[in-house]
Design a protein around this motif. Structure first.
Motif, short mmCIF file in Angstrom:
data_model
loop_
_atom_site.label_atom_id
_atom_site.label_comp_id
_atom_site.label_asym_id
_atom_site.label_seq_id
_atom_site.Cartn_x
_atom_site.Cartn_y
_atom_site.Cartn_z
N CYS A 27 -47.86 23.15 1.41
CA CYS A 27 -47.80 21.83 0.79
C CYS A 27 -49.13 21.13 1.05
N CYS A 28 -49.27 19.92 0.56
CA CYS A 28 -50.57 19.24 0.64
C CYS A 28 -50.98 18.89 2.06
N VAL A 29 -50.06 18.85 3.01
CA VAL A 29 -50.43 18.54 4.40
C VAL A 29 -50.47 19.78 5.28
N SER A 30 -50.10 20.92 4.73
CA SER A 30 -50.13 22.17 5.50
C SER A 30 -51.49 22.83 5.32
N THR A 31 -52.52 22.15 5.83
CA THR A 31 -53.90 22.57 5.56
C THR A 31 -54.53 23.35 6.70
N GLN A 32 -53.78 23.57 7.79
CA GLN A 32 -54.42 24.24 8.92
C GLN A 32 -54.47 25.76 8.76
N LYS A 33 -53.69 26.29 7.81
CA LYS A 33 -53.69 27.74 7.62
C LYS A 33 -53.28 28.07 6.20
N GLU A 34 -54.00 28.98 5.56
CA GLU A 34 -53.67 29.36 4.19
C GLU A 34 -52.65 30.49 4.16
N LEU A 35 -51.84 30.52 3.11
CA LEU A 35 -50.90 31.62 2.89
C LEU A 35 -51.60 32.82 2.24
N ALA A 36 -52.45 32.52 1.27
CA ALA A 36 -53.15 33.56 0.52
C ALA A 36 -54.16 32.88 -0.38
N HIS A 37 -54.95 33.68 -1.10
CA HIS A 37 -55.84 33.14 -2.11
C HIS A 37 -55.31 33.57 -3.48
N ASP A 68 -47.66 27.43 12.99
CA ASP A 68 -48.81 27.92 12.23
C ASP A 68 -48.93 27.24 10.87
N TRP A 69 -47.81 26.86 10.30
CA TRP A 69 -47.82 26.34 8.93
C TRP A 69 -47.49 24.85 8.85
N CYS A 70 -46.78 24.33 9.83
CA CYS A 70 -46.21 22.98 9.72
C CYS A 70 -46.69 22.05 10.83
N PHE A 71 -47.90 22.29 11.31
CA PHE A 71 -48.39 21.54 12.46
C PHE A 71 -48.44 20.04 12.20
N SER A 72 -48.82 19.63 10.99
CA SER A 72 -48.95 18.20 10.70
C SER A 72 -47.61 17.49 10.82
N CYS A 73 -46.56 18.06 10.21
CA CYS A 73 -45.24 17.43 10.29
C CYS A 73 -44.69 17.45 11.72
N ILE A 74 -44.94 18.53 12.42
CA ILE A 74 -44.53 18.61 13.82
C ILE A 74 -45.20 17.50 14.62
N ASN A 75 -46.49 17.30 14.39
CA ASN A 75 -47.25 16.29 15.12
C ASN A 75 -46.75 14.89 14.81
N TRP A 76 -46.48 14.61 13.52
CA TRP A 76 -45.96 13.30 13.15
C TRP A 76 -44.63 13.03 13.84
N ARG A 77 -43.74 14.01 13.81
CA ARG A 77 -42.43 13.80 14.42
C ARG A 77 -42.53 13.64 15.94
N ALA A 84 -44.14 14.31 6.26
CA ALA A 84 -44.09 14.65 4.83
C ALA A 84 -42.79 15.36 4.48
N ILE A 85 -42.27 16.16 5.42
CA ILE A 85 -41.02 16.88 5.20
C ILE A 85 -39.87 15.93 4.83
N TRP A 151 -58.93 18.94 13.02
CA TRP A 151 -57.81 19.55 13.74
C TRP A 151 -56.74 20.09 12.79
N HIS A 152 -56.66 19.53 11.59
CA HIS A 152 -55.54 19.85 10.70
C HIS A 152 -55.95 20.76 9.55
N SER A 153 -57.17 21.31 9.56
CA SER A 153 -57.66 21.99 8.37
C SER A 153 -58.23 23.37 8.68
N TYR A 154 -58.15 24.26 7.67
CA TYR A 154 -58.71 25.60 7.81
C TYR A 154 -60.19 25.63 7.43
#
Length: 386
Positions: A27-37, A68-77, A84-85, A151-154
Motif C-alpha cells: 500500500c502507499c505507506v508500506s514503503t520500507q520493502k518492495e514486493l516485486a518490480h 517487514d511489510w507493515c512497519f509504518s502501521c505498526i509504528n503508528w499503533r 492507515a490500516i 526510516w520508512h523507505s526502500y
C-alpha cells in the motif's frame, strides 16, 4: 511480530500499489520493502495470489502484522495513533470477503512516472522529475543529510533520472482494469503525464467504469484533461494546497491565484468541489487556522490533512512547542463548520521529536530561499528561531 486486533482489508480485498519506479508494494505507506518490480511480473492478478502474498495474508489472519511489510502501521499503533490500516474501509468500493480462494485486484494505486511540474519543499526527485536538477544543486551545496535513506523507505530521496513505465508494463495494468472498482492516480503530477489521459478515456468505455481519484497540484491544467475529468462521472478530485499566498508559492513553487482559479473553473464546469489536501509542515504549521478559514471562504467543501513522515527537517515535530499548536488547532476545529475535515488528527496529534537536527532545518530553509528568490521568514516569522 507485533500483535494487532485486525487484518488489513487492503490486502484481503483487492488493493495493490505500484510506485513511479515500477516497484510493487502492499500500500502507499508500506514503503520500507518492495514486493516485486512490475517488469518481473507477467500477470498482476496471478502475482496477487502468489505464495508471497498468501503468506502475508496468513500472518495477518493469525493476528499479527508482518514487520517487514507493515512497519509504518505498526509504528503508528505503538504510538497510539490511527494507522492507515484503519482507514481503508472508507474507500468507495465493495470489499470482497476475507475467505475467498482467489483474490482479484479491484483497487489499484499507481503512477506511470515521476513526471512533475513542481518542486515542493517537502518532496524530492523520487516523486518529482523537476527536483532532479535541484537535488544535484543540493549535493553541490553539501546538503548530504537530504539523501540519507528515510526510516520508512526502500529508497533514498534522490533519483537522477525521470522514471517512466514502459508500454509493456503499462499494458499489465490495463489487463486488470475490467475488474478494478477504484483507481488512485499517483505522481509525480498525474496530469503532467498524458498517458493518464488515455487511461481515463479507456476506463469510461468499460462496462463498469471504476472510480478514478487523483490528487493534483492543479497549477496548470490543459483544457483536454479539464474536459475529461469534468465529464467522467466517477472522478474524485483532490488538489494539493499548502499554505496561502506567498507561503504556498514558497512551499510549492507555483502561483497561488492560478491554482485557486483552476479549482473554481473545475467546480463550475463539473458541479463538484475538490477535496483540498494539505500536508502540514513547519512552513504552514503556524497559520493553519487562517488557512482553513481561507479554504472555507473560497467555497471548498472538504479538507484532508496528511502526515509528512519525511523528511524530518520539514516536519512539524521539530517545533518544541507543538503541544501549544495542537491545542490551538483542536479548539479551532470545534467551531469550524460547513467544511468536512478528513484526518483532523493530523492537526493535533503530533509530538515533539528532540532528535531532529535543527541545523538541517536552517540549511534547508536557506537553500529553498535561494531557489525561490525570497525568504520564507518574511512571511512566517516563527521560523526565524531556526
Amino acid at each position: 511480530m507485533i500483535e494487532t486486533n485486525s487484518t488489513c482489508r487492503m490486502l484481503f480485498s483487492g488493493g495493490l500499489t505500484i510506485n513511479p519506479d515500477g516497484r510493487i508494494i502492499l500500500c502507499c505507506v508500506s514503503t520500507q520493502k518492495e514486493l516485486a518490480h512490475i517488469s518481473d511480473i507477467d500477470n498482476l492478478n496471478e502475482f496477487y495470489n502468489s505464495s508471497l502474498l498468501n503468506e502475508i495474508r496468513e500472518t495477518m489472519k493469525s493476528g499479527s502484522l508482518p514487520e517487514d511489510w507493515c512497519f509504518s502501521c505498526i509504528n503508528w499503533r505503538k504510538n497510539g495513533e490511527r494507522a492507515a490500516i484503519d482507514d481503508w474501509v472508507k474507500l468507495e468500493i465493495e470489499w470482497n470477503p476475507d475467505d475467498v480462494e482467489y483474490h482479484t485486484i479491484n483497487f489499484l494505486e499507481f503512477a506511470p512516472s515521476n513526471i512533475c511540474n513542481q518542486n515542493c519543499a517537502m518532496c524530492g526527485s523520487v516523486y518529482s522529475s523537476k527536483w532532479i536538477e535541484w537535488d544535484n544543486d543540493a549535493i553541490e551545496d553539501g546538503l548530504t543529510f537530504r539523501f540519507k535513506k528515510p526510516w520508512h523507505s526502500y529508497v533514498t530521496n534522490f533519483h537522477n533520472e525521470v522514471w517512466s513505465m514502459d508500454d509493456k508494463d503499462l499494458q499489465k495494468i490495463y489487463d486488470v482494469l475490467p475488474n478494478v472498482r477504484r483507481i488512485n492516480l499517483k505522481g509525480g503530477e498525474p496530469f503532467a503525464d498524458k498517458r493518464n489521459y488515455d487511461l481515463i478515456r479507456h476506463c469510461i468505455k468499460l462496462k463498469n467504469p471504476p472510480v478514478i481519484a487523483a490528487t493534483t497540484n492543479f497549477s496548470t491544467i490543459p483544457n483536454e484533461i479539464m474536459d475529461l475529468i469534468c465529464d467522467y462521472p466517477k472522478f474524485r478530485m483532490g488538489v494539493s494546497i499548502d499554505g496561502i499566498d506567498k507561503v504556498y508559492e514558497w512551499v510549492r513553487g507555483a502561483s497561488y491565484k492560478q491554482t485557486i482559479d483552476n479549482c473554481h473553473t473545475y467546480m463550475k464546469k463539473s458541479g463538484r468541489s475538490p477535496i483540498i489536501t494539505s500536508t502540514p509542515t513547519l512552513y504552514t504549521l503556524y497559520s493553519l487556522n487562517d488557512y482553513m478559514s481561507e479554504m472555507k471562504d473560497l467555497g471548498f467543501k472538504a479538507l484532508q490533512f496528511m502526515w509528512c513522515a519525511s523528511p524530518k527537517y520539514v516536519s512539524v515535530e521539530a517545533e518544541e512547542n507543538i503541544e501549544y499548536y495542537n491545542e490551538k488547532h483542536r479548539k479551532f476545529l470545534k467551531t469550524y463548520d460547513q467544511v468536512e475535515v478528513i484526518n483532523p488528527e493530523n492537526l493535533y496529534k503530533r509530538k515533539y521529536d528532540v532528535n531532529i537536527n535543527t541545523s538541517h532545518i536552517k540549511y534547508w530553509i536557506e537553500f529553498m530561499n535561494k531557489k525561490r528568490g525570497f525568504d520564507i521568514r518574511q512571511y512566517v516569522s516563527e521560523l526565524s528561531k531556526f
